[in-house]
Each structure stands twice: as structure tokens, then as C-alpha cells.
Design a protein around this motif. Sequence first.
Motif, PDB file in Angstrom:
ATOM      1  N   SER A   1     -31.561  -0.463 -44.298  1.00 30.17           N
ATOM      2  CA  SER A   1     -30.985   0.770 -43.316  1.00 30.17           C
ATOM      3  C   SER A   1     -29.863   1.476 -43.714  1.00 30.17           C
ATOM      4  CB  SER A   1     -31.277   0.917 -41.914  1.00 30.17           C
ATOM      5  OG  SER A   1     -29.936  -1.219 -41.904  1.00 30.17           O
ATOM      6  N   ILE A   2     -29.055   2.374 -43.363  1.00 30.76           N
ATOM      7  CA  ILE A   2     -27.673   2.819 -43.419  1.00 30.76           C
ATOM      8  C   ILE A   2     -27.371   2.870 -42.330  1.00 30.76           C
ATOM      9  CG2 ILE A   2     -26.622   4.862 -43.995  1.00 30.76           C
ATOM     10  CD1 ILE A   2     -28.871   5.389 -46.102  1.00 30.76           C
ATOM     11  N   ILE A   3     -26.076   2.311 -42.025  1.00 29.34           N
ATOM     12  CA  ILE A   3     -25.311   2.343 -40.362  1.00 29.34           C
ATOM     13  C   ILE A   3     -24.194   2.592 -40.408  1.00 29.34           C
ATOM     14  CG2 ILE A   3     -25.018   0.418 -38.558  1.00 29.34           C
ATOM     15  CD1 ILE A   3     -27.410  -1.411 -39.634  1.00 29.34           C
ATOM     16  N   TYR A   4     -23.537   3.509 -39.374  1.00 25.09           N
ATOM     17  CA  TYR A   4     -22.674   4.235 -39.309  1.00 25.09           C
ATOM     18  C   TYR A   4     -21.536   3.912 -38.165  1.00 25.09           C
ATOM     19  CZ  TYR A   4     -19.279   8.383 -38.243  1.00 25.09           C
ATOM     20  OH  TYR A   4     -18.193   9.092 -38.108  1.00 25.09           O
ATOM     21  N   LYS A   5     -20.525   3.646 -37.710  1.00 25.00           N
ATOM     22  CA  LYS A   5     -19.793   2.993 -36.411  1.00 25.00           C
ATOM     23  C   LYS A   5     -18.513   3.979 -36.538  1.00 25.00           C
ATOM     24  CE  LYS A   5     -20.475  -1.330 -33.280  1.00 25.00           C
ATOM     25  NZ  LYS A   5     -21.145  -0.824 -32.705  1.00 25.00           N
ATOM     26  N   LEU A   6     -18.548   3.492 -34.927  1.00 24.05           N
ATOM     27  CA  LEU A   6     -16.947   4.306 -34.899  1.00 24.05           C
ATOM     28  C   LEU A   6     -16.213   3.082 -35.261  1.00 24.05           C
ATOM     29  CD1 LEU A   6     -17.168   7.005 -32.532  1.00 24.05           C
ATOM     30  CD2 LEU A   6     -17.901   7.025 -34.819  1.00 24.05           C
TER      31      LEU A   6
ATOM     32  N   GLN B   1     -30.374  14.173 -40.781  1.00 25.76           N
ATOM     33  CA  GLN B   1     -28.846  14.691 -39.866  1.00 25.76           C
ATOM     34  C   GLN B   1     -29.932  14.450 -38.500  1.00 25.76           C
ATOM     35  OE1 GLN B   1     -28.317  19.167 -39.276  1.00 25.76           O
ATOM     36  NE2 GLN B   1     -29.901  19.688 -40.779  1.00 25.76           N
ATOM     37  N   ARG B   2     -29.576  15.269 -37.246  1.00 25.00           N
ATOM     38  CA  ARG B   2     -30.134  15.060 -35.852  1.00 25.00           C
ATOM     39  C   ARG B   2     -31.370  14.585 -36.418  1.00 25.00           C
ATOM     40  NH1 ARG B   2     -26.702  17.511 -31.260  1.00 25.00           N
ATOM     41  NH2 ARG B   2     -25.220  16.124 -30.750  1.00 25.00           N
ATOM     42  N   PRO B   3     -32.439  13.623 -35.733  1.00 28.55           N
ATOM     43  CA  PRO B   3     -32.299  13.459 -35.018  1.00 28.55           C
ATOM     44  C   PRO B   3     -31.740  11.979 -35.331  1.00 28.55           C
ATOM     45  CG  PRO B   3     -34.564  13.190 -35.110  1.00 28.55           C
ATOM     46  CD  PRO B   3     -33.819  14.410 -35.108  1.00 28.55           C
ATOM     47  N   GLU B   4     -32.259  11.643 -36.398  1.00 24.28           N
ATOM     48  CA  GLU B   4     -31.654  10.459 -37.046  1.00 24.28           C
ATOM     49  C   GLU B   4     -30.131   9.989 -36.891  1.00 24.28           C
ATOM     50  OE1 GLU B   4     -33.042  12.906 -38.268  1.00 24.28           O
ATOM     51  OE2 GLU B   4     -35.357  12.282 -39.402  1.00 24.28           O
ATOM     52  N   THR B   5     -29.143  10.792 -37.538  1.00 23.25           N
ATOM     53  CA  THR B   5     -27.938  10.433 -36.890  1.00 23.25           C
ATOM     54  C   THR B   5     -26.972  11.038 -35.394  1.00 23.25           C
ATOM     55  OG1 THR B   5     -27.021  13.250 -37.959  1.00 23.25           O
ATOM     56  CG2 THR B   5     -27.589  11.349 -39.276  1.00 23.25           C
ATOM     57  N   LEU B   6     -28.060  11.101 -34.936  1.00 22.37           N
ATOM     58  CA  LEU B   6     -27.305  11.145 -33.733  1.00 22.37           C
ATOM     59  C   LEU B   6     -26.715   9.597 -32.895  1.00 22.37           C
ATOM     60  CD1 LEU B   6     -27.211  12.817 -31.008  1.00 22.37           C
ATOM     61  CD2 LEU B   6     -29.852  11.507 -30.007  1.00 22.37           C
ATOM     62  N   LEU B   7     -25.832  10.189 -32.638  1.00 22.26           N
ATOM     63  CA  LEU B   7     -25.034   9.092 -31.845  1.00 22.26           C
ATOM     64  C   LEU B   7     -25.260   8.519 -30.573  1.00 22.26           C
ATOM     65  CD1 LEU B   7     -20.949  10.493 -33.053  1.00 22.26           C
ATOM     66  CD2 LEU B   7     -22.578   8.374 -33.784  1.00 22.26           C
ATOM     67  N   THR B   8     -25.888   7.649 -30.156  1.00 25.13           N
ATOM     68  CA  THR B   8     -26.509   7.684 -29.345  1.00 25.13           C
ATOM     69  C   THR B   8     -26.582   6.699 -28.164  1.00 25.13           C
ATOM     70  OG1 THR B   8     -28.130   5.464 -30.447  1.00 25.13           O
ATOM     71  CG2 THR B   8     -28.825   7.653 -31.009  1.00 25.13           C
ATOM     72  N   ILE B   9     -26.902   6.946 -27.033  1.00 29.60           N
ATOM     73  CA  ILE B   9     -26.693   5.826 -25.863  1.00 29.60           C
ATOM     74  C   ILE B   9     -28.151   5.076 -25.655  1.00 29.60           C
ATOM     75  CG2 ILE B   9     -25.891   5.773 -23.023  1.00 29.60           C
ATOM     76  CD1 ILE B   9     -24.265   7.641 -25.403  1.00 29.60           C
ATOM     77  N   ASP B  10     -27.619   3.909 -25.192  1.00 32.05           N
ATOM     78  CA  ASP B  10     -28.387   2.656 -24.684  1.00 32.05           C
ATOM     79  C   ASP B  10     -29.047   2.902 -23.937  1.00 32.05           C
ATOM     80  OD1 ASP B  10     -26.740   1.871 -22.757  1.00 32.05           O
ATOM     81  OD2 ASP B  10     -27.169  -0.339 -22.710  1.00 32.05           O
ATOM     82  N   GLU B  11     -30.096   2.101 -23.901  1.00 26.63           N
ATOM     83  CA  GLU B  11     -31.427   2.102 -22.978  1.00 26.63           C
ATOM     84  C   GLU B  11     -30.630   2.618 -21.287  1.00 26.63           C
ATOM     85  OE1 GLU B  11     -33.612  -0.934 -23.609  1.00 26.63           O
ATOM     86  OE2 GLU B  11     -34.688  -0.038 -25.537  1.00 26.63           O
TER      87      GLU B  11
ATOM     88  N   GLN C   1     -22.774   4.870 -32.892  1.00 23.77           N
ATOM     89  CA  GLN C   1     -23.130   4.205 -33.925  1.00 23.77           C
ATOM     90  C   GLN C   1     -24.920   5.768 -34.361  1.00 23.77           C
ATOM     91  OE1 GLN C   1     -23.402   0.543 -34.101  1.00 23.77           O
ATOM     92  NE2 GLN C   1     -25.948   0.194 -34.964  1.00 23.77           N
ATOM     93  N   PHE C   2     -25.257   5.001 -35.725  1.00 24.13           N
ATOM     94  CA  PHE C   2     -25.971   5.584 -35.567  1.00 24.13           C
ATOM     95  C   PHE C   2     -27.273   4.647 -36.891  1.00 24.13           C
ATOM     96  CE2 PHE C   2     -24.275   8.555 -38.634  1.00 24.13           C
ATOM     97  CZ  PHE C   2     -24.805   8.348 -39.823  1.00 24.13           C
ATOM     98  N   ASN C   3     -28.212   4.645 -37.280  1.00 27.68           N
ATOM     99  CA  ASN C   3     -29.167   3.633 -38.232  1.00 27.68           C
ATOM    100  C   ASN C   3     -29.999   4.621 -38.237  1.00 27.68           C
ATOM    101  OD1 ASN C   3     -29.636   1.280 -38.907  1.00 27.68           O
ATOM    102  ND2 ASN C   3     -29.954   0.150 -37.417  1.00 27.68           N
ATOM    103  N   ILE C   4     -29.763   4.516 -39.562  1.00 24.03           N
ATOM    104  CA  ILE C   4     -31.139   5.541 -40.928  1.00 24.03           C
ATOM    105  C   ILE C   4     -31.978   4.135 -41.553  1.00 24.03           C
ATOM    106  CG2 ILE C   4     -31.544   7.408 -41.948  1.00 24.03           C
ATOM    107  CD1 ILE C   4     -29.192   8.388 -42.024  1.00 24.03           C
ATOM    108  N   ILE C   5     -32.922   3.696 -40.509  1.00 19.53           N
ATOM    109  CA  ILE C   5     -33.823   2.898 -41.239  1.00 19.53           C
ATOM    110  C   ILE C   5     -35.197   3.435 -42.208  1.00 19.53           C
ATOM    111  CG2 ILE C   5     -35.536   1.882 -40.325  1.00 19.53           C
ATOM    112  CD1 ILE C   5     -33.942   1.312 -37.617  1.00 19.53           C
ATOM    113  N   SER C   6     -35.009   2.975 -43.098  1.00 17.89           N
ATOM    114  CA  SER C   6     -35.863   3.153 -44.221  1.00 17.89           C
ATOM    115  C   SER C   6     -37.591   3.115 -44.393  1.00 17.89           C
ATOM    116  CB  SER C   6     -36.213   2.677 -45.253  1.00 17.89           C
ATOM    117  OG  SER C   6     -36.388   1.460 -45.542  1.00 17.89           O
ATOM    118  N   ASP C   7     -38.069   3.596 -44.336  1.00 20.19           N
ATOM    119  CA  ASP C   7     -40.174   3.271 -44.012  1.00 20.19           C
ATOM    120  C   ASP C   7     -40.284   1.685 -44.206  1.00 20.19           C
ATOM    121  OD1 ASP C   7     -40.298   6.119 -43.590  1.00 20.19           O
ATOM    122  OD2 ASP C   7     -39.376   6.615 -45.825  1.00 20.19           O
ATOM    123  N   GLY C   8     -39.073   1.130 -45.072  1.00 22.66           N
ATOM    124  CA  GLY C   8     -40.232  -0.296 -45.806  1.00 22.66           C
ATOM    125  C   GLY C   8     -38.637  -0.815 -47.002  1.00 22.66           C
ATOM    126  N   LEU C   9     -39.124  -1.490 -47.936  1.00 24.36           N
ATOM    127  CA  LEU C   9     -38.101  -2.105 -48.220  1.00 24.36           C
ATOM    128  C   LEU C   9     -39.157  -2.010 -49.830  1.00 24.36           C
ATOM    129  CD1 LEU C   9     -37.802  -6.117 -47.399  1.00 24.36           C
ATOM    130  CD2 LEU C   9     -36.268  -4.136 -46.990  1.00 24.36           C
TER     131      LEU C   9
END
Length: 602
Positions: free
Chosen positions: A138-143, A465-475, A483-491
Motif C-alpha cells: 500500500s501507499i500511505i500518505y499522512k500529515l 484520486q477520490r475516494p482512494e485519496t480521501l483524507l478520511t474520518i475514523d469510524e 491520511q489516505f491508504n491506497i491498498i493494492s489488489d495483492g502482492l
Amino acid sequence: MVKLLRLTSEDNGNFKADLDAGIEIKENSSIALQNLTFQTEDFTAFRVGAGNSLVKFDYGNLLRDKALTANLKIENYSKATIHTFYKNLEATLNRCLGVGSSAASIGNQKGDSYANFMIRYDTENIFPPPSVPVEENSIIYKLSPMMLMFNFNDTGDPRGNDGMELFDRSRNSANSPALTIKLSGTDQELGDLRQIGTAAATNEFINYIYPQLYVEWCKGSSMFMVGIASLVANAGASDTNGFCIGLSFTDLMGATDLGNKPIPTSARDFEIRVKKPTDPFEYVEPSNPGVNQVSSYSPFLVTDPDSLKNDHLLFERREGKILASVLNGSVAGGVKNFIFEHTLTDEEMEKSIYPYISVFGAAGDVLVGRPIVTINPFFYPVTNNIEALDNQYYQYTGLNQSILGGPNAYDSLTDFSSVVPFSDDNIFDREVTAKTNYNPKLTLNAEVLRALGFNKSGNNPVTIQRPETLLTIDESDDIPFLQFNIISDGLNDFVNSDNYIVLLDSNPLYSYDASQFDYSDKKNTTFNKYNKRGRRLNILATIPINNNSGIMEYQPNELVYIDFDNKFPQVLKNIRLRVLDKDFGEIKTTGESIMTLLIKDA
């Protein structure tokens, strides 16, 4: 008649033989590769070239469309070295982060907040090891918020009260802290520090602040700033006055034996140094670690009771560069005097950097004003298995840039309002800002994404981009999860199709190559859409493979003879062949390579 010739080589696929007896080659004879065996350690699993190296990131403020770009290192990666690709990708993503000046036009803003990219990948090289096996990359972006070094921004509470200290002090000969820190007070004096009252001025690096375990400077866009709260000259030499702030490529915990030894000269990579009020600022930069150089600027104001009016020392990291400057209020809106700039190499981009402060003047000589820093928000890697050291919800960095409910560290410097960088508080403490005002856009080539395990086809740039890169709010919808977390389809298992080429250099053959548009410009990919050009080339065989072992054991099911270009009989006295990769590059072999040729009369 068919003649057999067996050759061996230990020279990276280069076969050379001088034949004493010679082999008679009759008119219009032909030659075939019967078998070939070799082993290579650098079996290419993924290639980064000019056509897939571009990385682009737009931090996403919908009012400002300002993307930054950088390029991946041109490299061939084997399955064994693919983790170094992930590290270079992370470094290149971080090179695409920046924060602009508060005075810059909207069109020239390069970021609204400090931030960090991280590539999470599944290898044994990740530290610490994950408690649960990683099932996808995954690619993670965090402030990363600007924070007080020793207190929490929102409450002013000392970090030590909660066991969340991020920086420590060196120890003196009595095994006591060498510096005193103001842990309570007004917003502008929290974190002020000086030598203990009984300590003498010194020119040694023995009274300092250094990062705790796992704490490092933010690897994307970052800042580190202190003010000169008070500075007077003592009667000693200049180097026993003032203080410095610095950045080191060396982990100072180990280098100083947990604060019990001086900071080594070799660990002083970046530094801004103030001595006496009349002395020019000095600096250190990586081309000459530990050696002070003299700048052309001197302090302007260092004794105002309002310490926020005094000169401030500032390190910034943006767009893959480290910039050192001093801010002062000599004109309305302030002045920013640049001391030096250093462009980080690819290797330096991947390194951790550790901030420090070292004090030389005695307690009555100098007071260091309110240190502010941004740290790597992945405080302990997100793969950690120690829950107490997690910063997922900003437990350590905090989630507020404003100090005690007032302005943030930049905005509080009203005398420097035109020259301080811009960092937006709203993105940290207002849900609507993160959810509606930002649409970060990340562009990578589809081949790069496939190397991470994403199911992307082709070799064109792909914008995520959105929704994959949305700076989200927790549950629970009450804590911004910035942060956004772009998760791959697998390894990616890197089962790679490749192709080797066997060239006969010593004798002309009737064979041709038409793999390129312009053979004189191997790096230019702009002609890919046009027809390829053909050329005469002595190709004896092409060998397709589909594995990751690096072991080649090739024997065709059916021999293919290629005609010699010989109209007259000749005697073969020497023979030269090369085994190349599919781009006509040299291969790297280990051990002995063996080739068998068959020569057939017409």
C-alpha cells in the motif's frame, strides 16, 4: 555434414575462443544454437526506465491546483532487490511534497501542511516485523502537524506526564540533565531551554537535545524552528557563546551513548549556529560535515522581551531539498535570509534524519526559544506490533497545530508574516476541511503500480484520486484520520517474462532486428507509436523465459539454422559470441556458462 562446437565462459555471457585447428565452413553454410546454460544473480523482475519513471502528486486543495513531480531512479530490479525499488519509490513520492510561503500567490502554493509518504511492502526487511503478515502492498500518505518539542500543543501539558517524550537531554558528569526546559507558562515560552545554572560556557557539543528511539524528522515536507529568546555575549571566545540547531544522518541515541558522550563531529551534517550577537551566523552542510562555514548574515534582534520578535532559525525540507534560513523583523513583514540549500540525493532521501539542539553559552548568556518540529508521523512503522507506540490517531504528534488555542508557530510570528511558510490549521481540526476541501491526486505509471500489486494494465500514467485519496474520518466520526491508504489488489509475485539474445560477433549472419524506432537514441520513448526500423544484426537466437530463478537451461525442441553470409569457403579460426538481455544490455553471470553450437554444410 554437421560439426559441433562447445564453448565455455566466465565473463558475463561473453564467449571467446581461438581455434588452433580451425573449422572449415563451406559456402552458404548455416549455424544453430543447440543449447545454452548460465546463471545470473540479477535476473530482472522489474525495470524502471525513462518511460515509466515519472511520479506526480497534487496535495489536493481544491482552490489551488499545484502538482509537484519527480522521477524514479533508472534501474533494473531483481526479485531479491525489489525492496530497494519500494524504498526509492517512497523517497521519490516524498520528493513531491512541499509547503509554500504564506506570501506566495494561490497559483504557486505547493502544500498546505507538512506530510510524509510511506510504502508498506511485504518483505523480511521491514522493521519491526508485522504482527500479522502483510497481504497487500500500500501507499500511505499522512500529515505531520507542527508541534512543540516537549509539550502538547493543545493543552501545554508536558509530554513526560503521559510517557510520550519524543526528545531527551544529554547528561552531565553527575548524570543529571545538562539543560533545563520550561515545561509550563505562556504559549510563546513553552519549551524554552538553557544550560543548568551551575554549568560554564563551553565550545563542546555536550549540552544538547536529541531524538528518542524511533523519532526522526519528517521525510516528506518538514520544518524545524527555534527562536533566539535571549542572547548576550560572555567574556569567552566566540565559540563558547550561543547555540546551534542541526540535522544528522546519524542516529544520535547510539552515537552519543544515550546522551552521555558529545555529539560526534562526523554526525553534524546540517547546522545553523549563532554565537555572539555581533558575530555572523555560521552553518554546516553535508559536503563538509562538522566544519563551520561563515554566512554573510548577522543577528538583527536577540534581546527583545517579546521573544517572538527576535530572530528565528529555520530548517525546511521541501521538494527533496533542505533549506536553512534565519528570519528577522528588520523590515515590515519580515526578512528571510537564506543561509544554504542542499538537494538531497536519492540515497539521502531514503535516510532517516535526526534533529538536535546544542547549547554553548551559560545559563545567563543564552535562552533558546520555543523549539517547533515536525516528525515522521509514522512514529513507529504502521506494521508495528507494539500498540503503545502507535501514532495512527496522532497520539504522539497531537492533532492540533494551534498552541494553547492560539495561532500556530508560524502565524504567531506576526513580525515575519510575509516570509514564514504557510501551514493550514483547519485541515487538522475541522472535519469539513479534510472531507470537502481536499482531493489529493497521485499519478504513477501503470507498470509501477503493477510492481506494487495493483491490477492495472498498459504502460500509461494512472491518476489515483477520490475516494482512494480521501483524507478520511475514523469510524466514530470524531477523530480526523488525516491520511489516505491506497491498498493494492495483492502482492506481486514477480513471475516475469524475459528474453535473451545470442549475437555472433565474429561472422556475419542473415538475421535482422526491428525492435526500435531510432537506434541512435535508446532513451527517447516519444517515437513508440511509430513503426519500428529494421537493421542487419547477427542474431543467432532469441531465448524466451518465464521464471524468477535466474538459471537458464535452454535447448530448443527444434533446431533453427541461420545462414552464414559467406559466398566462399572459409576456415573459422576464432569465434566471438555474446548473450545479451532483451534491451541488448550485458548480463551478469555467476560461475561457468556453457554453449553448444552446430555448424551445417549447405
